[in-house]
Design an enzyme around this catalytic site. Sequence first.
Site, PDB file in Angstrom:
ATOM      1  N   SER A  40       0.835  -1.191   0.000  1.00 25.01           N
ATOM      2  CA  SER A  40       0.000   0.000   0.000  1.00 25.01           C
ATOM      3  C   SER A  40       0.875   1.248   0.000  1.00 25.01           C
ATOM      4  O   SER A  40       1.591   1.506   0.964  1.00 25.01           O
ATOM      5  CB  SER A  40      -0.894  -0.026   1.245  1.00 25.01           C
ATOM      6  OG  SER A  40      -1.336   1.268   1.542  1.00 25.01           O
ATOM      7  N   ILE A  43       0.171   3.508   2.980  1.00 23.69           N
ATOM      8  CA  ILE A  43       0.715   3.168   4.309  1.00 23.69           C
ATOM      9  C   ILE A  43       2.229   3.375   4.351  1.00 23.69           C
ATOM     10  O   ILE A  43       2.776   3.879   5.323  1.00 23.69           O
ATOM     11  CB  ILE A  43       0.340   1.718   4.692  1.00 23.69           C
ATOM     12  CG1 ILE A  43      -1.179   1.631   4.887  1.00 23.69           C
ATOM     13  CG2 ILE A  43       1.070   1.269   5.952  1.00 23.69           C
ATOM     14  CD1 ILE A  43      -1.689   0.249   5.162  1.00 23.69           C
ATOM     15  N   VAL A  46       8.611   1.398   6.878  1.00 20.58           N
ATOM     16  CA  VAL A  46       9.211   1.981   8.078  1.00 20.58           C
ATOM     17  C   VAL A  46      10.347   2.953   7.705  1.00 20.58           C
ATOM     18  O   VAL A  46      10.632   3.902   8.427  1.00 20.58           O
ATOM     19  CB  VAL A  46       9.654   0.875   9.061  1.00 20.58           C
ATOM     20  CG1 VAL A  46      10.879   0.152   8.532  1.00 20.58           C
ATOM     21  CG2 VAL A  46       9.928   1.406  10.444  1.00 20.58           C
ATOM     22  N   VAL A  48      13.630   2.808   7.534  1.00 18.35           N
ATOM     23  CA  VAL A  48      14.953   2.777   8.151  1.00 18.35           C
ATOM     24  C   VAL A  48      15.555   1.388   7.911  1.00 18.35           C
ATOM     25  O   VAL A  48      14.884   0.501   7.410  1.00 18.35           O
ATOM     26  CB  VAL A  48      14.908   3.051   9.684  1.00 18.35           C
ATOM     27  CG1 VAL A  48      14.853   4.528   9.982  1.00 18.35           C
ATOM     28  CG2 VAL A  48      13.781   2.307  10.345  1.00 18.35           C
ATOM     29  N   LYS A  79      31.264  -1.217   5.029  1.00 16.28           N
ATOM     30  CA  LYS A  79      31.229  -1.297   6.495  1.00 16.28           C
ATOM     31  C   LYS A  79      32.167  -2.409   6.954  1.00 16.28           C
ATOM     32  O   LYS A  79      31.977  -3.579   6.600  1.00 16.28           O
ATOM     33  CB  LYS A  79      29.792  -1.590   6.946  1.00 16.28           C
ATOM     34  CG  LYS A  79      29.654  -1.826   8.439  1.00 16.28           C
ATOM     35  CD  LYS A  79      28.211  -2.113   8.836  1.00 16.28           C
ATOM     36  CE  LYS A  79      28.134  -2.548  10.291  1.00 16.28           C
ATOM     37  NZ  LYS A  79      26.809  -3.056  10.662  1.00 16.28           N
ATOM     38  N   LEU A 333       9.655  -7.126  10.280  1.00 15.67           N
ATOM     39  CA  LEU A 333       9.067  -6.591  11.509  1.00 15.67           C
ATOM     40  C   LEU A 333       7.781  -7.319  11.875  1.00 15.67           C
ATOM     41  O   LEU A 333       7.385  -7.328  13.050  1.00 15.67           O
ATOM     42  CB  LEU A 333       8.800  -5.089  11.334  1.00 15.67           C
ATOM     43  CG  LEU A 333      10.040  -4.261  10.957  1.00 15.67           C
ATOM     44  CD1 LEU A 333       9.647  -2.822  10.637  1.00 15.67           C
ATOM     45  CD2 LEU A 333      11.076  -4.288  12.077  1.00 15.67           C
ATOM     46  N   THR A 344      21.044  -6.542  12.586  1.00 21.26           N
ATOM     47  CA  THR A 344      20.727  -7.943  12.298  1.00 21.26           C
ATOM     48  C   THR A 344      19.391  -8.154  11.584  1.00 21.26           C
ATOM     49  O   THR A 344      19.096  -9.267  11.148  1.00 21.26           O
ATOM     50  CB  THR A 344      20.709  -8.743  13.614  1.00 21.26           C
ATOM     51  OG1 THR A 344      20.064  -7.964  14.631  1.00 21.26           O
ATOM     52  CG2 THR A 344      22.097  -9.092  14.064  1.00 21.26           C
TER      53      THR A 344
END
Length: 505
Positions: A40, A43, A46, A48, A79, A333, A344
């Site tokens: 969607s 919506i 997140v 991040v 990294k 999530l 992680t």
Amino acid sequence: MSDPSRLEFVIAGGGTAGWVAAATLARFLGDCASITLVESDEIGTVGVGEATIPQIHNLLMGLGIDQAEFLQRTNASFKLGIEFVDWLRRGERYIHSFGSVGRGVGLIPFRQLWLRGRALGVAGDYGDYSLNVAAARENRFAIGSGRGLAVPDLAYAYHLDATLLAQMLRDYAVDRGVRRVEGRIVAVERDSVTGDIAALKLEGERRVSGSLFVDCTGFRSLLLGEALGVPFVDWSNLLPCDTALAMPTSSGATFRPYTQSLAHPAGWQWRIPLQHRTGNGHVFCSSFMSVDQASELLLANVEGQPLADPRPIHFTTGHRREYWSHNCVALGLAAGFMEPLESTSIHLIQSGIGRLLNLLPRDQGAIATARAAFNRLSTTEWERVRDFLILHYVANERVGEPFWDHCRAIKLPPTLIEKIELFRQAGLFMREEDELFLDDSWGQVMIGQGIIPQGWSPLADNVPGEDIGPFLESLAGANRIKAQALPDHGAFVARMAGALGGEQA
Ligand code: FAD
């Protein structure tokens, strides 16, 4: 007529989890499955999730994604590890680097030689024996042996723009036949006999049916949590932080090849350098600090100019009791969340979809066994990561600071108590099952957090004492020389991605 044995995947959600799942299923199942993803735009995601661990190479190589293209499309940087500043106590810092620390001799692990050398007064800082740490200290990086460079092996991951990663994977998946449906899921239809999910109902009277559903709806966990009612196992008592403030800034003066994690009075702050900006965030425990105080602290500790206001994200640490229930597997999530201290989450998405592919049953009769194995292995993996994160908090010497005093008093899981005791006695470590973090990671964080073994293994006594100092110095010296010969991180990224200009290059 549709083939009844053909799997019909429906992925709910198009954040990093949804598109990692879609791309992986499309790559490895090809025409043997149909894959539909519902997301969607209204919506959103997140937004991040910018730091990774080296296991991301498995994803990229598995999908056949070219590294230079990946760097360009996701504005990524390299990294080498994470620098923890002020975690043990103010003024102390160490790097948890990827890759190995030192070199063992025969069956004698390096750490045992270092411990004996330490007792003899001839050992340097533990980090001196990691090439990754030596390169990080110099802000240098290279891979491969192209362009006349003889480059030593560095273990590395990436910092990346999570939104760009999801877009890249979406293009990849759609090119390979994944059907993308835009729309809000308003209800989940269940089979009245089995209780399995039969279809997702979307606004506008639309319906998407399937045989296996992958819940990637983020913290909402619409399918596994809400529709199937799988309870949440709350780990806030073990990892008390519950809020993050995320804020991008312009790039700072130094383009580091590592993440920084700065401890603060009620949590910690991340600095993640990307090609075009720096990602910043403050993770904290709201029982010890307000959002306003946390924002102020974040704004006072960023290096570049803020590009947006700090954005709060509230979370509860923990996971769904089952990751797979009925015909629904949750990833990302929707399955659970552990704070980004060791980056992680993307890895757990990857390993979840990999596990699903490994256990995917051909016929419905085998599904219960596959589901049970999936849940058992996922729980173990999550619990071992959880233990590793707790270690950073519990082993602190920030005495007199209420949040850190609270962390020292956390009642530890028995699995972690055993790990700390083994290490404290003689620097020993036993890997359990296929846990994610290996000896070198645990060793660096234990020592960095002040858990210095009281003795060493008898194995290290079997080496003449006078040989240990020169041996250690040869390793540390070689690391320094190799690191100094590497190009600057910014220059290397610019060369690889062709996307950096100006000061950083
Ligand atoms: P989301 O990004 O929330 O996506 C959910 C999707 O579901 C969206 O597409 C949304 O549109 C869709 N959706 C939801 N409801 C509906 C509905 N009703 N109808 C239709 N669609 C719907 N991970 C790392 O590996 N490294 C990090 O450095 C890192 N940092 C983090 C920092 C913070 C503060 C947080 C909170 C997380 C961090 N993570 C990190 C975790 C990482 O962000 C997530 O694992 C990753 O983004 C996956 O999110 P997701 O796809 O599960 O959920």
